[in-house]
Write a protein that holds these residues in place. Structure first.
Motif, short mmCIF file in Angstrom:
data_model
loop_
_atom_site.label_atom_id
_atom_site.label_comp_id
_atom_site.label_asym_id
_atom_site.label_seq_id
_atom_site.Cartn_x
_atom_site.Cartn_y
_atom_site.Cartn_z
N PHE A 152 0.84 -1.20 0.00
CA PHE A 152 0.00 0.00 0.00
C PHE A 152 0.87 1.24 0.00
N GLU A 153 0.32 2.30 -0.54
CA GLU A 153 0.98 3.59 -0.47
C GLU A 153 0.30 4.36 0.65
N GLY A 154 1.05 4.70 1.66
CA GLY A 154 0.45 5.35 2.81
C GLY A 154 1.47 6.02 3.69
N THR A 155 1.04 6.30 4.90
CA THR A 155 1.86 7.02 5.86
C THR A 155 2.01 6.19 7.12
N ILE A 156 3.22 6.15 7.63
CA ILE A 156 3.46 5.53 8.93
C ILE A 156 4.12 6.57 9.81
N THR A 157 3.54 6.76 10.99
CA THR A 157 4.02 7.75 11.95
C THR A 157 4.42 7.06 13.24
N ALA A 158 5.64 7.33 13.69
CA ALA A 158 6.07 6.85 15.00
C ALA A 158 5.37 7.68 16.07
N LEU A 159 4.92 7.03 17.13
CA LEU A 159 4.17 7.71 18.18
C LEU A 159 4.95 7.73 19.49
N ALA A 160 4.66 8.72 20.31
CA ALA A 160 5.26 8.84 21.64
C ALA A 160 4.12 8.95 22.65
N ILE A 161 3.53 7.82 22.96
CA ILE A 161 2.36 7.78 23.85
C ILE A 161 2.82 7.76 25.30
N PRO A 162 2.37 8.72 26.12
CA PRO A 162 2.78 8.75 27.53
C PRO A 162 2.30 7.51 28.30
N LYS A 163 3.11 7.06 29.23
CA LYS A 163 2.74 5.89 30.05
C LYS A 163 1.44 6.14 30.81
N ALA A 164 1.25 7.36 31.28
CA ALA A 164 0.03 7.67 32.03
C ALA A 164 -1.21 7.50 31.15
N PHE A 165 -1.08 7.85 29.88
CA PHE A 165 -2.20 7.68 28.96
C PHE A 165 -2.46 6.19 28.71
N LEU A 166 -1.40 5.41 28.54
CA LEU A 166 -1.57 3.96 28.35
C LEU A 166 -2.22 3.32 29.57
N GLN A 167 -1.90 3.81 30.77
CA GLN A 167 -2.53 3.30 31.99
C GLN A 167 -4.02 3.65 32.00
N LEU A 168 -4.35 4.86 31.57
CA LEU A 168 -5.75 5.27 31.49
C LEU A 168 -6.51 4.39 30.49
N VAL A 169 -5.88 4.06 29.38
CA VAL A 169 -6.50 3.16 28.41
C VAL A 169 -6.76 1.79 29.05
N GLU A 170 -5.81 1.29 29.83
CA GLU A 170 -6.02 0.02 30.54
C GLU A 170 -7.21 0.11 31.49
N ASP A 171 -7.33 1.23 32.20
CA ASP A 171 -8.46 1.43 33.11
C ASP A 171 -9.78 1.44 32.34
N ILE A 172 -9.79 2.10 31.20
CA ILE A 172 -11.01 2.15 30.38
C ILE A 172 -11.36 0.77 29.86
N GLU A 173 -10.35 0.02 29.42
CA GLU A 173 -10.59 -1.35 28.94
C GLU A 173 -11.15 -2.23 30.05
N ALA A 174 -10.64 -2.07 31.27
CA ALA A 174 -11.14 -2.84 32.40
C ALA A 174 -12.59 -2.46 32.69
#
Length: 134
Positions: A65-87
Motif C-alpha cells: 500500500f501507499e500510505g503514511t506511517i508515523t512513530a508515536l510517543a504515547i505517555p505511560k500515564a495515557f496507556l494506563q488510562l487506556v487500561e483502566d477504560i478497557e477494564a
C-alpha cells in the motif's frame, strides 16, 4: 480500544518521524527502521491494516500500500488510562442494573445523563481532556 480512544480525543501523540512511502507487508510483518522496538506506530492509507500497533507488529495482513506511517510517543500515564477504560468496558455489560445490594454488600455503577450506565466517554471525560486536541 487504543485507536478508538485516540480517535475520540483527536490525539495520536505523533513524533516528527513520519514517512509517506510504498510499504509491503510480508509474513505479517513490516520493517520500519525509524521505529524503535516497543514503540507504537500509526498506519494510515492501508486497506487492511490502518490503526495503531506496537513495533515489531507480527499480526498484520499481507499487502502492499501507499500510505503514511508515523512513530508515536504515547505517555505511560495515557496507556494506563487506556487500561483502566478497557477494564471498565470489560465489566460494563455485566448485568443490566446500575446498582444492587444484598447481604451487606452493595455497589453502584456510574450513571450517565440518560439514567443508564455511564459510557467510558462519560466516565473518563475529565481524565481524557488532559490529552484532548481540539
Amino acid at each position: 480500544m487504543l485507536f478508538e480512544i485516540m480517535m475520540h480525543i483527536n490525539n495520536f501523540f505523533p513524533t516528527d518521524k513520519r514517512e509517506d512511502a510504498l510499504y509491503t507487508i510480508e509474513n505479517g510483518t513490516l520493517a520500519l527502521p525509524f521505529v524503535l522496538e516497543g514503540q507504537y506506530f500509526l498506519i494510515e492509507g492501508s486497506v487492511f491494516n490502518d490503526g495503531i500497533y506496537q513495533y515489531p507488529a507480527t499480526d498484520l495482513v499481507n499487502e502492499s500500500f501507499e500510505g503514511t506511517i508515523t512513530a508515536l510517543a504515547i505517555p505511560k500515564a495515557f496507556l494506563q488510562l487506556v487500561e483502566d477504560i478497557e477494564a471498565y468496558e470489560s465489566t460494563a455489560s455485566v448485568g443490566e442494573y446500575t446498582s444492587e445490594s444484598f447481604g451487606g454488600y452493595s455497589y453502584q455503577r456510574a450513571v450517565g445523563a440518560n439514567g443508564c450506565q455511564a459510557s467510558w466517554k462519560d466516565l473518563y471525560r475529565s481524565k481524557l481532556n488532559t490529552w484532548r486536541k481540539v
